[in-house]
Scaffold this motif. Structure first.
Motif, short mmCIF file in Angstrom:
data_model
loop_
_atom_site.label_atom_id
_atom_site.label_comp_id
_atom_site.label_asym_id
_atom_site.label_seq_id
_atom_site.Cartn_x
_atom_site.Cartn_y
_atom_site.Cartn_z
N LEU A 137 0.83 -1.19 0.00
CA LEU A 137 0.00 0.00 0.00
C LEU A 137 0.88 1.26 0.00
CD1 LEU A 137 -2.63 -1.27 2.57
CD2 LEU A 137 -2.91 -1.11 0.10
N VAL A 138 1.87 1.28 0.88
CA VAL A 138 2.89 2.33 0.89
C VAL A 138 4.21 1.64 1.17
CG1 VAL A 138 3.71 4.48 1.93
CG2 VAL A 138 1.25 4.03 1.82
N TYR A 143 1.55 -2.47 4.45
CA TYR A 143 1.39 -3.68 3.63
C TYR A 143 0.13 -4.43 4.05
CZ TYR A 143 6.34 -2.74 2.88
OH TYR A 143 7.53 -2.13 2.58
N GLU A 144 -0.44 -5.13 3.10
CA GLU A 144 -1.60 -5.97 3.38
C GLU A 144 -1.29 -7.39 2.91
OE1 GLU A 144 -6.27 -6.52 1.96
OE2 GLU A 144 -5.13 -4.75 1.35
N TRP A 145 -1.24 -8.34 3.83
CA TRP A 145 -0.97 -9.72 3.42
C TRP A 145 -2.26 -10.38 2.96
CZ3 TRP A 145 -3.77 -12.89 6.57
CH2 TRP A 145 -4.04 -12.45 7.87
N LYS A 146 -2.15 -11.21 1.93
CA LYS A 146 -3.33 -11.83 1.31
C LYS A 146 -3.47 -13.31 1.66
CE LYS A 146 -2.99 -8.88 -2.81
NZ LYS A 146 -2.87 -8.92 -4.30
N THR A 147 -2.35 -13.97 1.91
CA THR A 147 -2.35 -15.42 2.12
C THR A 147 -1.56 -15.76 3.38
OG1 THR A 147 -0.28 -15.71 0.88
CG2 THR A 147 -2.35 -15.80 -0.39
N LEU A 204 -4.36 3.14 7.08
CA LEU A 204 -4.90 3.42 5.76
C LEU A 204 -5.51 4.81 5.71
CD1 LEU A 204 -6.54 -0.03 4.94
CD2 LEU A 204 -4.88 1.12 3.49
N LEU A 205 -6.21 5.17 6.77
CA LEU A 205 -6.78 6.51 6.85
C LEU A 205 -5.68 7.56 6.98
CD1 LEU A 205 -9.80 5.80 9.24
CD2 LEU A 205 -9.91 6.26 6.79
N LEU A 206 -4.66 7.24 7.78
CA LEU A 206 -3.56 8.17 8.00
C LEU A 206 -2.81 8.47 6.70
CD1 LEU A 206 -1.94 9.66 10.29
CD2 LEU A 206 -0.46 7.67 10.36
N TYR A 207 -2.63 7.40 5.89
CA TYR A 207 -1.86 7.55 4.65
C TYR A 207 -2.76 7.78 3.42
CZ TYR A 207 2.43 6.26 7.04
OH TYR A 207 3.52 6.24 7.88
N SER A 208 -4.04 7.97 3.62
CA SER A 208 -4.95 8.15 2.48
C SER A 208 -4.57 9.32 1.58
CB SER A 208 -6.40 8.28 2.97
OG SER A 208 -6.55 9.41 3.81
N PRO A 209 -4.00 10.42 2.12
CA PRO A 209 -3.58 11.50 1.21
C PRO A 209 -2.49 11.06 0.23
CG PRO A 209 -3.75 12.32 3.46
CD PRO A 209 -3.85 10.83 3.54
N ILE A 210 -1.72 10.02 0.63
CA ILE A 210 -0.64 9.53 -0.23
C ILE A 210 -1.15 8.49 -1.21
CG2 ILE A 210 1.59 8.32 -0.25
CD1 ILE A 210 2.09 9.47 2.55
N ILE A 211 -1.93 7.53 -0.70
CA ILE A 211 -2.36 6.41 -1.55
C ILE A 211 -3.69 6.68 -2.25
CG2 ILE A 211 -1.12 4.71 -0.17
CD1 ILE A 211 -3.69 3.92 1.14
#
Length: 225
Positions: A137-138, A143-147, A204-211
């Motif tokens: 994500l940044v 990061y977001e793990w999927k598995t 995610l909310l904190l970095y929303s201006p970036i992502i």
């Protein structure tokens, strides 16, 4: 990812290494292997486009000293795989330091180098597609793990260190929800995943201006499913 191919003197040295009965007597830092180490780093720096295989941070520093040669299966536990091309890549010092000699195999007593993805508990840069297991994500932050394999990689290479960063980040106020969730995720054993997911939402909310707000909202929706 294409593996390194040893030629000339490098090939002679690595071939000779394979014939040794006592491979533990050889050190990665031995002067005789100095050019082999340079060949490995030069190859993977180019192959990986100056990007760490695990945190995916791109750091364009051509000096070999700025990067670590990563033995995916630790050379201290499995010295026989020290110069195995598919056991090698480059990583940033932070990821390498986090992983150290932790086990990555389904069975740590393996004596033959495994050449299939199923033998590894981590997303292997030669046998797996990183994006199938972890979403960046940044880079270097979120990061977001999927598995299951993605989560193990996330843990063993310290990709959850963004939680600690959040606690030190001057933008995060003392006593804030992010700081409390970070502390909960770091010390809780029973509720670790719940706290971690809540923290990820906050970040995610904190970095929303970036992502981007849309990406952040969609990611949060997926977490809540």
């Amino acid at each position: 990812m294409d593996e390194v191919i040893f030629k000339g003197k490098d090939k002679e040295l690595t071939s000779e290494f394979k014939t040794l009965k006592d491979k533990k007597s050889v050190s990665w830092s031995d002067e005789i292997y100095s050019n082999v180490r340079k060949t490995i780093k030069d190859h993977y720096l180019k192959e990986q486009c100056f990007t760490c295989c695990f945190c995916k941070q791109k750091i364009i520093v051509k000096s070999n000293r700025a990067w670590d040669a990563e033995h995916i299966i630790s050379k201290s536990t499995h010295p026989a795989f020290m110069f195995e091309p598919k056991n090698l890549c480059i990583s940033c010092p932070d990821c390498n330091n986090e992983k150290r000699d932790k086990g990555v195999l389904d069975r740590e007593n393996r004596v033959k180098f495994p050449v299939n993805s199923k033998a590894y508990k981590v997303a292997h840069p030669h046998f797996d597609k990183y994006e199938d297991h972890i979403k960046v994500l940044v880079a270097g932050k979120l990061y977001e793990w999927k598995t299951k394999k993605g989560r193990f990689t996330y843990r063993i290479y310290g990709l959850d260190r963004f939680m600690e960063d959040s606690g030190r980040n001057s933008n995060v106020e003392s006593g804030s929800k992010v700081e409390k969730l970070m502390k909960s995720a770091l010390v809780s054993s029973d509720d670790y995943e719940r706290a971690e997911i809540e923290l990820l939402e906050e970040l995610l909310l904190l970095y929303s201006p970036i992502i981007g707000d849309g990406i952040a909202i969609n990611a949060i929706k997926k977490l809540r499913k």
